[in-house]
Design a protein around this motif. Structure first.
Motif, PDB file in Angstrom:
ATOM      1  N   LEU A  81      47.364 -12.080  50.536  1.00 38.25           N
ATOM      2  CA  LEU A  81      48.201 -13.148  51.085  1.00 38.25           C
ATOM      3  C   LEU A  81      48.930 -12.883  52.489  1.00 38.25           C
ATOM      4  O   LEU A  81      49.085 -13.681  53.347  1.00 38.25           O
ATOM      5  N   LYS A  85      47.800 -14.937  44.043  1.00 38.52           N
ATOM      6  CA  LYS A  85      46.849 -15.778  44.468  1.00 38.52           C
ATOM      7  C   LYS A  85      47.128 -17.165  43.894  1.00 38.52           C
ATOM      8  O   LYS A  85      46.715 -18.168  44.611  1.00 38.52           O
ATOM      9  N   LYS A 120      49.494 -19.861  45.899  1.00 41.29           N
ATOM     10  CA  LYS A 120      49.148 -20.068  47.399  1.00 41.29           C
ATOM     11  C   LYS A 120      49.587 -21.622  47.572  1.00 41.29           C
ATOM     12  O   LYS A 120      50.300 -21.815  48.802  1.00 41.29           O
TER      13      LYS A 120
END
Length: 179
Positions: free
Chosen positions: A65, A165, A168
């Motif tokens: 990220l 994840k 996001k």
């Protein structure tokens, strides 16, 4: 006159504590760090533990990220905590070396803290007050994540089982928001 000065200080202090930017914490080297330095950034504040089953996926995905979004203003603030199964017995230097060596990742690492109970760090008391948990506000395990907007307020709280994840869309939305 002195009581007026004290009153002003109290009001100013209370106003400063109205967001994460008003807190001062100690970094992994023991140095005082005012979180006001992150003003205008989007933060993921997370309690970490090196020996937790969530460690590998979280650190790997936090690095991914940051590789994508750091340039846009994302930062990860990692607070080691040994309150859950004794899964963070190491000192901050060893924790930092572990994360750098194994994951090639250097989050902003802070001193080991308590996130629950009478000795909970004031920052975590604030975070839990801003976004309580399911059924209770207590942090339930390692890698509970708080997404904090550029204004220093918690946008969303994520459970330990939520992989970074999967944050996001919320991160992208936060990065697009204006202060």
């Amino acid at each position: 006159m002195l009581s007026g000065a004290r009153r002003f200080f109290s009001l100013t202090t209370a106003a400063a504590m109205a967001s994460v930017h008003g807190f001062t914490v100690k970094n992994a080297k023991g140095e005082e760090t005012n979180l006001g330095k992150y003003q205008g950034k989007v933060l993921i504040i997370v309690n970490v533990a090196s020996q937790c089953g969530f460690t590998n996926s979280n650190y790997t995905q936090f690095k991914e990220l940051l590789d994508v979004y750091k340039k846009d203003g994302l930062e990860v603030l990692a607070f080691p905590c040994n309150q859950f199964g004794g899964q963070e017995p190491s000192c901050e230097i060893d924790i930092s070396n572990f994360v750098q060596d194994k994951f090639k990742f250097e989050p902003d690492l802070f001193q080991k803290i308590d996130v629950n109970g009478d000795n909970a760090d004031p920052l975590y008391k604030f975070l839990k007050n801003e976004k309580g948990g399911f059924l209770v506000d207590a942090i339930k395990w390692n890698f509970t994540k708080f997404l904090v907007g550029r204004d220093g307020h918690v946008i969303k709280r994520f459970s330990p089982t939520t992989e970074p994840k999967d944050m996001k869309k919320d991160i992208e939305k936060a990065l697009q928001a204006k202060i």
